[in-house]
Structure formats: structure tokens, C-alpha cells
Design an enzyme around this catalytic site. Structure first.
Site, PDB file in Angstrom:
ATOM      1  N   HIS A  19      42.175  38.082  48.903  1.00  0.00           N
ATOM      2  CA  HIS A  19      43.195  38.035  47.855  1.00  0.00           C
ATOM      3  C   HIS A  19      44.441  38.817  48.266  1.00  0.00           C
ATOM      4  CE1 HIS A  19      40.552  36.538  44.439  1.00  0.00           C
ATOM      5  NE2 HIS A  19      39.695  36.746  45.417  1.00  0.00           N
ATOM      6  N   ASP A 117      47.264  38.680  40.414  1.00  0.00           N
ATOM      7  CA  ASP A 117      46.128  37.816  40.698  1.00  0.00           C
ATOM      8  C   ASP A 117      45.561  37.288  39.389  1.00  0.00           C
ATOM      9  OD1 ASP A 117      43.279  37.030  41.368  1.00  0.00           O
ATOM     10  OD2 ASP A 117      43.965  37.672  43.345  1.00  0.00           O
TER      11      ASP A 117
END
Length: 477
Positions: A19, A117
Site C-alpha cells: 500500500h 487509503d
């Protein structure tokens, strides 16, 4: 004339390498566009990133960039892996949420917008409290994102959990995937528990929360996922497809550079790279080496390691294998190595603890990639024009492997198997028997990816639009 404000973007990735890497690339693109950038990690990943990178040199390249951190609230000795992070993942992350709020309220830090995110949905609460525009970011494919929106439907129709008994049942309740996906191709969260599973419920909550954001950024490109991106558009206000991000960054920097040499690869290094593998690759014939890496997160058992090892040695193919020091679950190393594997590796193999993957995949000696099918690895292989053998384990990897094998036809899928005979046969198929057919699609899609990030390409234009839209937010502020 009113003075134009410099946009300030605060970015917060989920604390995992897969990520952090693409979001850092996006942050670099913003900095390259002249934005102020604040990149927020949890403390443990912040320390790892700063400890493994030349931060001084990075700041020289991107002078308006700042790294900072917030706590995750877990004890310092928590390994932050598997069951140890489950409770944190399923909570509303109160320590991180308060720390993020306080960070944004620091003097001079209030941003033009937040990019978070999509599975850190507490940031949406914070953004709404402070009246700051927020854009969510998904480091997954559009196919995986679309699947996530249907977890509730899968649960309602009694399709969860996915088990051995219904692995090969066709997926019927996700529009657009009916002709390609089986239950075993759904995200791994669908295997872990029933409708009340707390991790599944957290994904449902976080996915639903993305509809409250002003837009979604996805690390993909229209040419390979256009139909599914259109379906996502029915749930979301605005979508920017800007991938493959690592290739887009190189394209943008090359465009503005007078140097003939290619720019440096992404600077998100959380482990020291062993560059001796590049020297070894230089001595190998063209397209002769199978590159093997299972990413930064997956754990294997010793028996699985040995099955892969026997399969690769028995295939007779050259191989470059990344074996992390923590790859084997519960053990510090691979332990005793059978004589035949040791000898076969000395003759045709190279093993390193970590490799500069983008460079490896771009090397002319690489002919195939045995991968865990993480989305970053998939995109890097796709751009480099390297066909794949997919062995997915967690998260979105099951989805990606199915797309690779059945939709894009740029590799082979060996999910849910791990035996030396299968590995041997697939290595030979990828490198020899089925190579011409697979390479035809691989070359076509690699060109699509490279065209998408060139000036005038779809992802290039979408990044320009995203930059323009954030600049307009700064002007209105």
C-alpha cells in the site's frame, strides 16, 4: 491579481509495503507538479522507510516533501502481522484517528485535501469534522474494488464463506464477472469466515465509506479494466485511473529531464536490496531466467519452500529467487538444504534476500515471473512485458491471478496448488511450450500500459485532471 495558492496534499497509506509503495509514487507525482506534500506513515513503517533510504537526497529532489508519522496504538513489540494486527484492523483505530486529527490541526499544516487509503476510513470522519476535501486511494485493481462492493450481496445470498466444496462454483451475483470468475477467484477475505466475520464487516464498512469521499484514485488504466471501471462509476462520484503509477512517474520525470539515462526507480525501499543479482543476470542468456518472488508479506511453510525449490530445479530452468529472512513461517531461515537442490542452485540459480524488482523485471535475461500476484508486482511485470505464473495467497491476489490468466491471458494460474510436479510443468510451459501464445498477449498489453502513461495517454491525462482539480481546491480555499 489574486496570488495562486500552492496546493498542499496530505497522504496516508495503510501500513503495509504493497500500500505504501504506490501511494508514495503518487505523492512524488504531486511533488513533481509543484505541490506541498506531507506523507504520513505509522511510526514503525516511518522508521523503516527512513532507515533504508537516502532521505536527504530525496528531499533535494522533492524539496516540498515531508515525511511524518502517527502511532498505531499497538505495543512496540507487536509484530504487526496476521492475527496480531487483526484487532487493530477491525477497530475504528482510536489512537491513530486522534493523532491524525491533531496532526492536521498543527500550525501551518491544514491541507488542501487528504488522500487516504480506502481501508483507513477513519480519515473520512476526520476530514468531515475539519471540512477538508478527501479523496480515497485504492492500490488494487478495479476488478478487486468492484468485488469488494459486493461482499454484502455475497453474504446475503449464502455464498460465504468460500470453501473447498464450492471453490469452482461460478460467481453469479457480481455483474461483469459472471463469465470469468469462480468462488476461488474472489478476494481471500471471502474464505476466512461467514457473514459476521469481523474482518469481512470491516471491509464492507470501509468500502461503503469510500462513497462519502469526493473521488477515488485507482492504480490501474482504462485499456485493461475499462468495463469494470465503468461499473465502479455507478457507485462513486468521480474516478481517476492513473496507473501503472511506477511507469507514470518515470514518464513524467523523463519528460522533464535533459539526461539520457532513465530516472531512478521508486524510492520506497523498506528492506535493503541485494544488487548482486543484477550482476548475475548480466551473465545469463536473453529471456532464460524465471524470476521468483512472493512479495514482502506472505509467509510459507518449509515444505512449501522445498516444493517450489524442487520444482524449479527439476524444470531445468535458470532462476532468480527472492527468499526473505522472514519468509518461512515460524523459522529464521530455510534450514538444511537437500544436496540436489544445493547443486541445482549452484548450476542455474541465484538466491537473494531482496531484489530491485522493477530493474530485475526490465532486464533482458528475465523470461518469466513466478509471483504471489500482488497488484504492484502484477503491474510491474505487465509493463515490463514479462509473463507470469501466479500463486496467490491473500487479499486481492486471487482476483489478480484470474485476470492474468483468463481475461488478459498473460500468464498461468496455479492458485490452491503447491507441488513440485505442477511447478516444474508450469515453469516449462511459461518459458517454452506455451510461450509464443502467451507472449503475443503480453506484448500487446505491455504496449497499452506504456502508451497509457505517455503524454496524451489515458492515465497521463487523468493525472493532469487530478492535479488540475486539486489546484482548483486550493484556489477556492
Amino acid at each position: 491579481m489574486e496570488q495562486t495558492r500552492v496546493p498542499h496534499v496530505v497522504l496516508l497509506p495503510y501500513p503495509a509495503y504493497g500500500h505504501i509503495k504506490p501511494m508514495l509514487t503518487l505523492a512524488e507525482l504531486f511533488s513533481h507538479a509543484g505541490f506541498r506534500v506531507t506523507f504520513v506513515n505509522t511510526e514503525q513503517y516511518h522508521d523503516r522507510l527512513l532507515g533504508n533510504n537516502d532521505v536527504t537526497g530525496f528531499y533535494k529532489r522533492f524539496p516540498n516533501f515531508r515525511f511524518t508519522s502517527i502511532p498505531d496504538g499497538l505495543p512496540p513489540d507487536n509484530p504487526r502481522f496476521g492475527i496480531y494486527i487483526k484487532d487493530w484492523f477491525c477497530s475504528d483505530k482510536p489512537v491513530s484517528k486522534l493523532a491524525f486529527l491533531q496532526l492536521l490541526m498543527s500550525p501551518g499544516l491544514l491541507p488542501t485535501c487528504i488522500i487516504s487509503d480506502s481501508i483507513m476510513s477513519f480519515t473520512i470522519d476526520v476530514a468531515e469534522e475539519l471540512n477538508i476535501p478527501i479523496i480515497t486511494f485504492r492500490p488494487y485493481s478495479a476488478h478487486c474494488s468492484w468485488s469488494d462492493f459486493h461482499f454484502s450481496k455475497l453474504a446475503e445470498e449464502g455464498e460465504l464463506p468460500v470453501t473447498n466444496e464450492n471453490f469452482d462454483k461460478p460467481v453469479k451475483c457480481i455483474p461483469g464477472l459472471e463469465n470469468f470468475f469462480r468462488n476461488r477467484d474472489l478476494p481471500s477475505i471471502c474464505r476466512d469466515g461467514g457473514p459476521d466475520d469481523p474482518i469481512l464487516q470491516t471491509f464492507i464498512r470501509d468500502t461503503s465509506a469510500t462513497t462519502r469521499a469526493s473521488a477515488l484514485v485507482i492504480n490501474t488504466f482504462n485499456e485493461i479494466e475499462g468495463p469494470i471501471i465503468s461499473k465502479l462509476g455507478s457507485r462513486l462520484t468521480k474516478i481517476y485511473t492513473v496507473g501503472p503509477l511506477h511507469a507514470l512517474l518515470k514518464s513524467r520525470i523523463q519528460e522533464d529531464s535533459a539526461e539520457s539515462s532513465p530516472p531512478e526507480s521508486n524510492n520506497c525501499v523498506l528492506s535493503k536490496e541485494d544488487r548482486s543479482c543484477m550482476t548475475w543476470l548480466d551473465s545469463q542468456p536473453s529471456r532464460s531466467v524465471l524470476y521468483v518472488s512472493f512479495g514482502s508479506f506472505i509467509k510459507l511453510g518449509r515444505e512449501q519452500i522445498l516444493e517450489f525449490w524442487h520444482g524449479m530445479v527439476n524444470s531445468g530452468k535458470r532462476f532468480l529467487w527472492v527468499i526473505r529472512s522472514d519468509l518461512i513461517d515460524g523459522e529464521p531461515g530455510v534450514g538444511p538444504v537437500p544436496v540436489e537442490l544445493d547443486q541445482g542452485t549452484k548450476e542455474r540459480g541465484c538466491i537473494v534476500s531482496w531484489a530491485p524488482q522493477e530493474e530485475v523485471l526490465a532486464h533482458q535475461a528475465i523470461g518469466g515471473f513466478l509471483t504471489h500476484s500482488g497488484w504492484n508486482s502484477t503491474l510491474e511485470s505487465l509493463v515490463a512485458g514479462v509473463p507470469m505464473i501466479c500463486w496467490p495467497q491473500i487479499g486481492d491476489q486471487q482476483v489478480n491471478s484470474r485476470c492474468v490468466s483468463e481475461i488478459w491471458k498473460i500468464g498461468l494460474d496455479m492458485k490452491d496448488t503447491c507441488d513440485r510436479s505442477t511447478i516444474e510443468n508450469l515453469a516449462r510451459d511459461l518459458m517454452d511450450n506455451k510461450r509464443d501464445k502467451i507472449m503475443e498477449s503480453t506484448v500487446q498489453i505491455a504496449k497499452m500500459a506504456r502508451d497509457a502513461v505517455k503524454e496524451g495517454g489515458s492515465s497521463y491525462r487523468n493525472l493532469e485532471k487530478l492535479i488540475e482539480d486539486i489546484r482548483s481546491m486550493a484556489f477556492k480555499a
